[in-house]
Design an enzyme around this catalytic site. Structure first.
Site, PDB file in Angstrom:
ATOM      1  N   LYS A  60       0.829  -1.206   0.000  1.00 50.33           N
ATOM      2  CA  LYS A  60       0.000   0.000   0.000  1.00 50.33           C
ATOM      3  C   LYS A  60       0.866   1.259   0.000  1.00 50.33           C
ATOM      4  CE  LYS A  60      -3.834  -2.208   2.471  1.00 50.33           C
ATOM      5  NZ  LYS A  60      -4.619  -2.236   3.741  1.00 50.33           N
ATOM      6  N   ALA A  76      -1.157   1.054   6.555  1.00 53.29           N
ATOM      7  CA  ALA A  76      -1.426   0.051   7.591  1.00 53.29           C
ATOM      8  C   ALA A  76      -2.323  -1.039   7.036  1.00 53.29           C
ATOM      9  CB  ALA A  76      -2.071   0.707   8.807  1.00 53.29           C
ATOM     10  N   ASP A  77      -2.210  -2.200   7.643  1.00 54.41           N
ATOM     11  CA  ASP A  77      -3.091  -3.308   7.290  1.00 54.41           C
ATOM     12  C   ASP A  77      -3.472  -4.040   8.568  1.00 54.41           C
ATOM     13  OD1 ASP A  77      -4.324  -4.933   5.089  1.00 54.41           O
ATOM     14  OD2 ASP A  77      -3.186  -6.510   6.096  1.00 54.41           O
ATOM     15  N   THR A  78      -4.755  -4.284   8.743  1.00 52.37           N
ATOM     16  CA  THR A  78      -5.259  -4.966   9.934  1.00 52.37           C
ATOM     17  C   THR A  78      -5.978  -6.242   9.522  1.00 52.37           C
ATOM     18  OG1 THR A  78      -5.525  -2.876  11.137  1.00 52.37           O
ATOM     19  CG2 THR A  78      -6.762  -4.769  11.955  1.00 52.37           C
ATOM     20  N   SER A 113      -0.274  -4.141  10.983  1.00 46.44           N
ATOM     21  CA  SER A 113       1.069  -3.797  10.538  1.00 46.44           C
ATOM     22  C   SER A 113       1.061  -2.347  10.076  1.00 46.44           C
ATOM     23  CB  SER A 113       1.513  -4.702   9.394  1.00 46.44           C
ATOM     24  OG  SER A 113       2.785  -4.303   8.913  1.00 46.44           O
TER      25      SER A 113
END
EC number: 3.6.1.9
Length: 224
Positions: A60, A76-78, A113
């Site tokens: 991203k 960010a990635d959740t 992250s």
């Protein structure tokens, strides 16, 4: 730590359309623009969940990097992880209901992250944060009403810990803001590692039990 005498932050760009991440950054006192990335990996079981979240956050950040010559991109990635694998954002109401049925009354893990990319020099830093949650034993009818409200459709695991009416979480061990989608302490640590010294809003206080966190006391309080 990289050489950066002034520690002055460049333009901050949030590579996410998440209103929750925007709210967290705003409340912390950051001034930023938003340029949502459309890049995304889909879980296929080829990598561990934490590694998957890191890769997604990095993709991203890199996706929008070429648009900025001197900026600090925050991506960010959740993901939600149960005994059967990764639960991302539901693709339909049927999938959302299935996710909630899987999670109800059981423990699971939330991994966020965070990736920072300095477009001026290509420097990149990533880190993950994990929290363990147990859902309350809600009924199928409660889950269906929640799904019908539309609230779970843009959330990993098909729920938001902040959705008070449904109130899905019975217990949380770890960072609350990690579950919301942007762990503040992880973000501040990464910014600091890149040589910048952010000035946070003096009246900012994280939600949940984050004020009890050792990193919050030693890192965020120091930067006020």
């Amino acid at each position: 730590m990289p050489d950066n005498p002034t520690g002055t932050l460049p333009e901050i760009i949030l590579a996410s359309a998440s209103p929750r991440r925007r709210q967290i950054l705003s409340e912390m006192g950051f001034i930023f623009s938003v340029c949502p990335s459309q890049a995304e990996l889909y879980p296929d079981g080829s990598v561990a969940p934490a590694e998957f979240a890191v890769l997604n956050a990095q993709i991203k950040a890199r996706d929008i990097a070429s648009k900025y010559s001197n900026g600090l991109i925050i991506a960010a990635d959740t993901i939600v992880v149960d005994d059967f694998g990764i639960l991302g954002k539901p693709s339909s109401k049927k999938v959302a209901l299935n996710y909630l049925s899987r999670l109800g009354g059981k423990p699971h893990t939330v991994i966020s992250s965070v990736c920072l990319l300095n477009t001026e020099n290509g420097q990149i830093r990533s880190a993950t944060c994990q929290s363990t949650l147990t859902m309350r034993p809600y009924t199928q009818a409660e889950a269906q009403r929640y799904v019908d409200s539309g609230l779970p459709m843009d959330k990993a695991g098909a729920y938001g810990i902040q959705d008070k009416e449904f109130n899905p979480v019975e217990n949380i061990q770890g960072c609350y803001l990690n579950v919301v989608g942007l762990p503040a302490c992880t973000l501040v640590r990464l910014i600091n590692e890149m040589g910048f010294n952010p000035k946070l809003a003096r009246n900012w206080k994280p939600e949940g039990d984050c004020t009890l966190c050792r990193i919050y006391r030693t890192e965020i309080s120091r930067l006020r």
